[in-house]
Design a protein around this motif. Structure first.
Motif, mmCIF file in Angstrom:
data_model
loop_
_atom_site.group_PDB
_atom_site.id
_atom_site.type_symbol
_atom_site.label_atom_id
_atom_site.label_comp_id
_atom_site.label_asym_id
_atom_site.label_seq_id
_atom_site.Cartn_x
_atom_site.Cartn_y
_atom_site.Cartn_z
ATOM 1 N N LEU A 44 3.369 -2.303 -14.518
ATOM 2 C CA LEU A 44 1.695 -1.695 -14.685
ATOM 3 C C LEU A 44 1.132 -2.909 -14.976
ATOM 4 O O LEU A 44 0.846 -3.090 -16.488
ATOM 5 C CB LEU A 44 1.843 -0.536 -15.107
ATOM 6 N N ALA A 45 -0.043 -3.304 -15.372
ATOM 7 C CA ALA A 45 -0.863 -4.569 -15.932
ATOM 8 C C ALA A 45 -1.472 -3.826 -17.081
ATOM 9 O O ALA A 45 -1.871 -2.352 -16.882
ATOM 10 C CB ALA A 45 -1.297 -4.877 -14.949
ATOM 11 N N PRO A 46 -2.044 -4.394 -17.748
ATOM 12 C CA PRO A 46 -2.769 -3.237 -18.769
ATOM 13 C C PRO A 46 -3.944 -2.951 -18.823
ATOM 14 O O PRO A 46 -4.797 -3.654 -18.188
ATOM 15 C CB PRO A 46 -3.009 -4.856 -20.177
ATOM 16 N N ASN A 47 -4.244 -1.662 -19.131
ATOM 17 C CA ASN A 47 -4.959 -0.440 -18.389
ATOM 18 C C ASN A 47 -4.894 -0.181 -17.711
ATOM 19 O O ASN A 47 -6.211 -0.751 -17.141
ATOM 20 C CB ASN A 47 -6.445 -1.744 -19.290
ATOM 21 N N ALA A 48 -4.239 -0.432 -16.595
ATOM 22 C CA ALA A 48 -4.121 0.053 -15.176
ATOM 23 C C ALA A 48 -3.846 1.412 -15.176
ATOM 24 O O ALA A 48 -3.195 1.905 -16.114
ATOM 25 C CB ALA A 48 -2.734 0.187 -14.298
ATOM 26 N N ASN A 49 -4.461 2.019 -14.390
ATOM 27 C CA ASN A 49 -4.209 3.722 -13.836
ATOM 28 C C ASN A 49 -2.790 4.403 -13.722
ATOM 29 O O ASN A 49 -2.070 3.796 -13.267
ATOM 30 C CB ASN A 49 -5.517 4.091 -12.546
ATOM 31 N N LEU A 50 -2.560 5.328 -14.590
ATOM 32 C CA LEU A 50 -1.528 5.721 -14.716
ATOM 33 C C LEU A 50 -1.380 6.935 -14.652
ATOM 34 O O LEU A 50 -0.155 7.721 -14.631
ATOM 35 C CB LEU A 50 -1.081 5.958 -16.150
ATOM 36 N N THR A 51 -1.531 7.554 -13.491
ATOM 37 C CA THR A 51 -1.732 8.424 -12.563
ATOM 38 C C THR A 51 -0.605 8.433 -11.955
ATOM 39 O O THR A 51 -0.202 7.642 -11.116
ATOM 40 C CB THR A 51 -3.367 9.119 -12.303
ATOM 41 N N GLY A 52 0.306 10.083 -12.189
ATOM 42 C CA GLY A 52 1.850 9.732 -11.586
ATOM 43 C C GLY A 52 2.537 9.012 -11.940
ATOM 44 O O GLY A 52 3.781 8.612 -11.200
ATOM 45 N N VAL A 53 2.011 8.064 -13.167
ATOM 46 C CA VAL A 53 3.428 7.716 -13.540
ATOM 47 C C VAL A 53 4.198 8.167 -14.393
ATOM 48 O O VAL A 53 4.125 9.410 -14.889
ATOM 49 C CB VAL A 53 3.001 6.394 -14.617
ATOM 50 N N PRO A 54 5.475 8.069 -14.521
ATOM 51 C CA PRO A 54 6.784 8.521 -14.889
ATOM 52 C C PRO A 54 5.513 8.853 -17.122
ATOM 53 O O PRO A 54 5.456 8.307 -17.137
ATOM 54 C CB PRO A 54 7.806 8.189 -15.476
ATOM 55 N N ALA A 55 6.304 10.125 -17.929
ATOM 56 C CA ALA A 55 5.854 10.461 -19.325
ATOM 57 C C ALA A 55 6.784 9.232 -19.233
ATOM 58 O O ALA A 55 5.477 8.624 -20.442
ATOM 59 C CB ALA A 55 6.570 12.064 -19.526
ATOM 60 N N ASN A 56 7.659 9.235 -19.752
ATOM 61 C CA ASN A 56 8.059 7.735 -20.938
ATOM 62 C C ASN A 56 7.417 6.459 -20.921
ATOM 63 O O ASN A 56 7.207 5.964 -21.995
ATOM 64 C CB ASN A 56 9.303 8.139 -20.885
#
Length: 85
Positions: A44-56
């Motif tokens: 993930l690049a900085p400021n990427a969309n975090l939708t669907g990314v694991p919570a941790n």
């Protein structure tokens, strides 16, 4: 015979430019013994969309991606794009 499948994030790395690298391990367990393990790596690049990314992983992103880190990453990308144009 009991088969179970588990997945977990077993590795998270923050690079110098703020990129987050993480690895998800999928394990197949038979009667308490691991019979298979596979890995899937993501970045993930900085400021990427975090939708669907694991919570941790999201928690690490929220700490690592300060305004300064995001700005520096965007400047780096812009500089690389202008060189290639």
């Amino acid at each position: 015979m009991s088969l179970t499948k588990t997945t977990s994030i077993d590795q998270i790395t923050v690079t110098e430019d703020g990129t987050i690298l993480y690895r998800e391990a999928t394990r197949i367990i038979e009667n308490g013994n691991e019979i298979s393990k596979t890995y899937h790596r993501s970045s993930l690049a900085p400021n990427a969309n975090l939708t669907g990314v694991p919570a941790n992983v999201v928690a690490i992103c929220n700490v690592a991606w300060t305004a300064e880190v995001i700005a520096a990453y965007q400047a780096q990308v812009a500089a690389q794009t202008s060189v290639g144009a």
